[in-house]
Scaffold this active site. Sequence first.
Site, short mmCIF file in Angstrom:
data_model
loop_
_atom_site.label_atom_id
_atom_site.label_comp_id
_atom_site.label_asym_id
_atom_site.label_seq_id
_atom_site.Cartn_x
_atom_site.Cartn_y
_atom_site.Cartn_z
N LYS A 108 -38.42 5.54 -2.45
CA LYS A 108 -38.48 6.39 -1.26
C LYS A 108 -39.20 5.68 -0.11
CE LYS A 108 -41.87 9.61 -1.02
NZ LYS A 108 -42.71 9.61 0.18
N ASN A 109 -40.34 5.04 -0.42
CA ASN A 109 -41.17 4.51 0.65
C ASN A 109 -40.67 3.18 1.22
OD1 ASN A 109 -42.66 6.78 0.41
ND2 ASN A 109 -44.41 5.82 -0.62
N ARG A 117 -43.66 13.25 7.63
CA ARG A 117 -44.48 12.33 8.42
C ARG A 117 -43.73 11.04 8.71
NH1 ARG A 117 -48.50 12.89 9.12
NH2 ARG A 117 -48.97 10.69 9.16
N CYS A 143 -52.06 16.40 6.51
CA CYS A 143 -51.49 17.06 5.34
C CYS A 143 -52.64 17.23 4.35
CB CYS A 143 -50.36 16.22 4.76
SG CYS A 143 -50.93 14.65 4.14
N ARG A 146 -54.15 11.79 8.55
CA ARG A 146 -52.93 10.98 8.78
C ARG A 146 -52.73 10.64 10.26
NH1 ARG A 146 -49.81 11.68 4.08
NH2 ARG A 146 -48.88 9.68 4.60
N PRO A 147 -53.70 10.01 10.92
CA PRO A 147 -53.58 9.67 12.35
C PRO A 147 -52.50 8.62 12.59
CG PRO A 147 -55.47 8.57 11.42
CD PRO A 147 -54.95 9.47 10.34
N ILE A 148 -52.15 8.42 13.88
CA ILE A 148 -51.17 7.37 14.23
C ILE A 148 -51.75 6.43 15.29
CG2 ILE A 148 -49.06 8.66 13.64
CD1 ILE A 148 -48.88 9.32 16.71
N ASP A 149 -53.08 6.40 15.39
CA ASP A 149 -53.71 5.57 16.43
C ASP A 149 -53.33 4.10 16.32
OD1 ASP A 149 -55.34 5.94 14.02
OD2 ASP A 149 -56.67 4.51 14.96
N LEU A 150 -53.14 3.59 15.11
CA LEU A 150 -52.82 2.16 14.94
C LEU A 150 -51.37 1.88 15.36
CD1 LEU A 150 -54.72 1.46 11.61
CD2 LEU A 150 -55.46 0.96 13.96
N ASP A 153 -51.15 6.00 -4.45
CA ASP A 153 -50.12 6.95 -4.90
C ASP A 153 -50.12 7.12 -6.41
OD1 ASP A 153 -47.61 6.16 -2.36
OD2 ASP A 153 -49.46 7.31 -2.31
N VAL A 177 -58.45 5.01 0.23
CA VAL A 177 -57.39 4.95 1.24
C VAL A 177 -57.28 6.25 2.03
CG1 VAL A 177 -54.91 4.61 1.62
CG2 VAL A 177 -56.12 3.22 -0.09
N ARG A 229 -39.51 15.87 -3.26
CA ARG A 229 -39.46 14.99 -2.08
C ARG A 229 -39.36 13.54 -2.52
NH1 ARG A 229 -44.04 16.00 2.24
NH2 ARG A 229 -42.91 14.20 3.01
C1 EPZ Z 1 -47.48 5.29 3.30
O1 EPZ Z 1 -48.02 6.30 4.12
C2 EPZ Z 1 -46.75 6.02 2.18
N1 EPZ Z 1 -45.68 6.85 2.73
C3 EPZ Z 1 -47.75 6.88 1.40
O2 EPZ Z 1 -47.04 7.46 0.31
C4 EPZ Z 1 -48.84 5.98 0.83
O3 EPZ Z 1 -49.81 6.78 0.16
C5 EPZ Z 1 -49.51 5.21 1.98
O4 EPZ Z 1 -48.51 4.47 2.73
C6 EPZ Z 1 -50.56 4.22 1.50
O5 EPZ Z 1 -50.00 3.33 0.61
C7 EPZ Z 1 -44.53 6.25 3.11
O6 EPZ Z 1 -44.37 5.05 3.02
C8 EPZ Z 1 -43.46 7.15 3.65
P1 EPZ Z 1 -51.05 4.37 5.88
P2 EPZ Z 1 -48.67 5.90 5.56
O7 EPZ Z 1 -50.68 4.35 7.32
O8 EPZ Z 1 -47.90 4.81 6.17
C9 EPZ Z 1 -55.13 5.44 7.96
C10 EPZ Z 1 -46.29 9.18 -1.09
O9 EPZ Z 1 -46.86 9.89 -1.92
N2 EPZ Z 1 -54.40 5.27 9.23
O10 EPZ Z 1 -51.11 3.09 5.13
O11 EPZ Z 1 -48.87 7.16 6.33
C11 EPZ Z 1 -54.75 6.75 7.28
O12 EPZ Z 1 -55.51 7.82 7.78
C12 EPZ Z 1 -46.93 8.90 0.26
O13 EPZ Z 1 -45.17 8.63 -1.28
C13 EPZ Z 1 -55.11 5.27 10.43
O14 EPZ Z 1 -56.32 5.42 10.44
O15 EPZ Z 1 -50.09 5.35 5.08
C14 EPZ Z 1 -55.03 6.49 5.84
O16 EPZ Z 1 -56.40 6.77 5.59
C15 EPZ Z 1 -48.25 9.62 0.41
N3 EPZ Z 1 -54.43 5.14 11.60
C16 EPZ Z 1 -54.79 4.98 5.69
O17 EPZ Z 1 -54.73 4.45 7.01
C17 EPZ Z 1 -53.07 4.97 11.63
O18 EPZ Z 1 -52.49 4.82 12.72
C18 EPZ Z 1 -53.48 4.64 4.98
O19 EPZ Z 1 -52.43 5.16 5.76
C19 EPZ Z 1 -52.36 4.97 10.40
C20 EPZ Z 1 -53.05 5.12 9.22
#
Ligand code: EPZ
Length: 418
Positions: free
Chosen positions: A22-23, A94, A118, A123-127, A306, A328, A398
């Site tokens: 999926k991911n 998301r 969630c 789950r911010p998007i600042d990066l 995960d 994480v 999902r």
């Molecule tokens: C991906 O989510 C996966 N989803 C998640 O799987 C997985 O848990 C996660 O990566 C970590 O491996 C998909 O690929 C669709 P991140 P993503 O951005 O991209 C912080 C599942 O169960 N962060 O690596 O959203 C954030 O808050 C799902 O299949 C920022 O601070 O994860 C978190 O603490 C759940 N700013 C950490 O990074 C940002 O702009 C990891 O988030 C983005 C993220």
Amino acid sequence: MERFIVQHTEKLQGTVTISGAKNALLPILAACLLTEDTCTVCDVPPLTDVLAMVELLRGFGAELFFDPKEQKITVQAKRIFTTEASDETAGKMRASFLTAAPLLVRMRSAKLPLPGGCQIGSRPIDLHLKGFSAMGAENKQEHGMVELWTKGLVGENIYLDFPSVGATENIMMAATLAKGTTVIENAAAEPEICDLAVFLRKMGAKITGDGTDTVMIEGVDSLHGAVHRVMPDRIEAGTFLVAAAMTGGNILLHNVREEHLKPVIAKLTECGVQMELTKEGIRVASKGILAPVHIKTMPFPGFPTDMQAIFMSLVTLAKGTSVITETVFENRFIHAGELKRMGADITIDSRSAIIEGVEELTGSKVRATDLRAGAALILSALAARGETEISDIYHIERGYDHIEKKLRALGANIYKEE
Ligand code: EPZ
């Protein structure tokens, strides 16, 4: 509402084939918007998140054909007639935000729901926005939407404060057609990043360093169509490895890549579970006696977040005290409450969970609070004495393709009740 009804099950036996990941699939489907040509993606399980992404891309104007039997999707984004997605189509997933980069590249604008928090974190998007701004895109956030626009993206050096998977994917996609070269430092190195990079290279992108903490992308003028078989789902594979461990079973997993599962295999070995790499896949066997372990979730190649809930289920039955630290996400222990309803002995102390192994779990009425927590509850329900009813199973569907059918084929007493 649909529920899983699960009875105590011992010794899962047989062979299970792991589905496409999926991911990896979600960013790859978003990347199909980067070209007017037709792209074909194979090994696509009919997950609700995949169907949501199909609906989202159609909403922008792409033509998609999904053959659930063939498990194949063809995408042709010849024409994009809007770069705005409504809350109902994009708000429920998301990963919809992964269309931001392709829309910015193709149409120089995007308007998407701000991915809400969630259960597992804010789950911010600042990066993501930091990367887009560095490359010449402006953004504003209001009324729960984030709007992006640019006169054209330019390659830049971008440092990620955290190796975010989604931010690495969005910036990588944006950089494929930017003017000049982009370097992402402190990039995520998950296998799903590599699978997206493989797909983008097949489309003509110039990407190196994927799978390391520094990814370099040299912008090209255009991308063309491609055909790709998505990588196997390492988290589904890990889920079945743990299912065998918890029921004292012996199963063979087809369609797995051992290099994606090293931290999970290492920890299962520490628990006393035997695994063997064969030419057909990975065979896992357990006598059901489990040793306690200490786990700390980390970005790849560390132990995957995960798999955290699924391992918590496992160690509730270990002979001793286990400690799990979640680094994480800030709130990913909600499943502990549901496991305690089944008799688990778990104490949460900020980012750590201390789990005292118990002799047995007992069946109960529990609720899936997110995708992986739901999977963890299924495994505990198989090991528990008596019957367990799991509600809110839409979370599980999902990310798992008919998990109850795959488990039943291994001898599990599980069925879905409308
Ligand atoms: C991906 O989510 C996966 N989803 C998640 O799987 C997985 O848990 C996660 O990566 C970590 O491996 C998909 O690929 C669709 P991140 P993503 O951005 O991209 C912080 C599942 O169960 N962060 O690596 O959203 C954030 O808050 C799902 O299949 C920022 O601070 O994860 C978190 O603490 C759940 N700013 C950490 O990074 C940002 O702009 C990891 O988030 C983005 C993220």
